[in-house]
Design an enzyme around this catalytic site. Sequence first.
Site, PDB file in Angstrom:
ATOM      1  N   ASP A   1      -9.691  21.106  47.371  1.00 49.34           N
ATOM      2  CA  ASP A   1      -9.512  22.177  46.399  1.00 49.34           C
ATOM      3  C   ASP A   1      -8.341  23.012  46.900  1.00 49.34           C
ATOM      4  O   ASP A   1      -8.466  23.771  47.861  1.00 49.34           O
ATOM      5  CB  ASP A   1     -10.782  23.015  46.301  1.00 49.34           C
ATOM      6  CG  ASP A   1     -10.654  24.166  45.304  1.00 49.34           C
ATOM      7  OD1 ASP A   1      -9.532  24.408  44.806  1.00 49.34           O
ATOM      8  OD2 ASP A   1     -11.664  24.842  45.047  1.00 49.34           O
TER       9      ASP A   1
ATOM     10  N   TYR B   1       0.233  33.064  35.189  1.00 51.21           N
ATOM     11  CA  TYR B   1       0.870  31.791  35.539  1.00 51.21           C
ATOM     12  C   TYR B   1       2.336  32.016  35.901  1.00 51.21           C
ATOM     13  O   TYR B   1       2.829  31.526  36.925  1.00 51.21           O
ATOM     14  CB  TYR B   1       0.738  30.858  34.343  1.00 51.21           C
ATOM     15  CG  TYR B   1       1.418  29.510  34.460  1.00 51.21           C
ATOM     16  CD1 TYR B   1       0.974  28.550  35.366  1.00 51.21           C
ATOM     17  CD2 TYR B   1       2.484  29.185  33.618  1.00 51.21           C
ATOM     18  CE1 TYR B   1       1.583  27.303  35.446  1.00 51.21           C
ATOM     19  CE2 TYR B   1       3.090  27.936  33.685  1.00 51.21           C
ATOM     20  CZ  TYR B   1       2.643  27.005  34.602  1.00 51.21           C
ATOM     21  OH  TYR B   1       3.241  25.776  34.667  1.00 51.21           O
TER      22      TYR B   1
ATOM     23  N   LYS C   1       4.068  31.360  39.554  1.00 50.07           N
ATOM     24  CA  LYS C   1       5.106  30.339  39.651  1.00 50.07           C
ATOM     25  C   LYS C   1       6.473  30.940  39.990  1.00 50.07           C
ATOM     26  O   LYS C   1       7.279  30.309  40.685  1.00 50.07           O
ATOM     27  CB  LYS C   1       5.178  29.543  38.350  1.00 50.07           C
ATOM     28  CG  LYS C   1       4.014  28.586  38.140  1.00 50.07           C
ATOM     29  CD  LYS C   1       4.048  27.409  39.113  1.00 50.07           C
ATOM     30  CE  LYS C   1       3.099  26.303  38.691  1.00 50.07           C
ATOM     31  NZ  LYS C   1       3.166  25.130  39.593  1.00 50.07           N
TER      32      LYS C   1
ATOM     33  N   THR D   1       5.401  19.183  28.938  1.00 45.35           N
ATOM     34  CA  THR D   1       5.224  17.807  29.392  1.00 45.35           C
ATOM     35  C   THR D   1       3.918  17.218  28.873  1.00 45.35           C
ATOM     36  O   THR D   1       2.886  17.899  28.822  1.00 45.35           O
ATOM     37  CB  THR D   1       5.245  17.750  30.935  1.00 45.35           C
ATOM     38  OG1 THR D   1       6.451  18.356  31.403  1.00 45.35           O
ATOM     39  CG2 THR D   1       5.177  16.322  31.440  1.00 45.35           C
TER      40      THR D   1
ATOM     41  N   THR E   1       0.920  15.546  29.499  1.00 43.26           N
ATOM     42  CA  THR E   1      -0.024  15.167  30.548  1.00 43.26           C
ATOM     43  C   THR E   1      -1.453  15.326  30.046  1.00 43.26           C
ATOM     44  O   THR E   1      -1.708  15.959  29.020  1.00 43.26           O
ATOM     45  CB  THR E   1       0.154  16.048  31.796  1.00 43.26           C
ATOM     46  OG1 THR E   1      -0.184  17.412  31.448  1.00 43.26           O
ATOM     47  CG2 THR E   1       1.575  15.985  32.328  1.00 43.26           C
TER      48      THR E   1
END
Length: 258
Positions: free
Chosen positions: A63, A156, A160, A189, A191
């Site tokens: 994790d 996020y 990042k 993307t 995914t």
Amino acid sequence: MGLLDDKVVLVNGGSQGVGAAVARAAVREGAVVAVTGRRPGPGEALVAELTAAGGKALYVRADLSDAGQAKASVARVVETYGRIDCLVNSAGLTSRGTLLDTTPELFDQHVAINLKGPFFAMQAAVADMVAREAPGTIVNIITSSAHGGQPFLAPYVAAKAGLIGLTRNAAHAHRWDRVRINGLNIGWTATEGEDATQRAFHEAGDDWREEAAAKLPMGKLGQPDEIAEFVVFLLSDRSGVVTGSVIDWDQNVLGGLD
């Protein structure tokens, strides 16, 4: 001769999505690959696929929101193969939150997975490289949203963007150790994780990929296999002396306006 012949590569968050594509590409280029993930099922299935194709691969359950487990993933690779040559940090959390509705708990989750995990995995990997006085390479999978991003990606983006700073700081600090560290700001993307996110947060239907592709300049979403080839290039000697670069791997141009 493959681009990564005899290199030992750890792909954190490598059991699916971009990470799994990187693992496949690295094996094709001659590397020994370890992948981490929280769920044994996908990780063990990927390792079985890679070994069946003639590669050498290892699954490490971890994790990566836990700094200790992030460091332990590197330790497991060094214990098994004697060293680590390349590290790819591809694990990521993209759950939604704005500046106004993000809770401290959600913020901490983003920092833990998107910044703290990569920090301590890098710490352990660079420590091994420096101790052996050996060159190494690291690629951090970041995001084009780190330039500012959408309002619903506040935690996020914060985490990042921190990873961009870390990438450059660590690259500068360890250039004399011949450890090259670069980042890739990937765009939208296709995914498994993105599919789950679109369905969970945006009520997307089965055709969301086609609808999204139609709105993009190149007529398609970013493809994990294409990203993986670029990551392998950055990991390899073919990319020369490049370090401290954070490259926009996207079809939108920062600052461009219509």
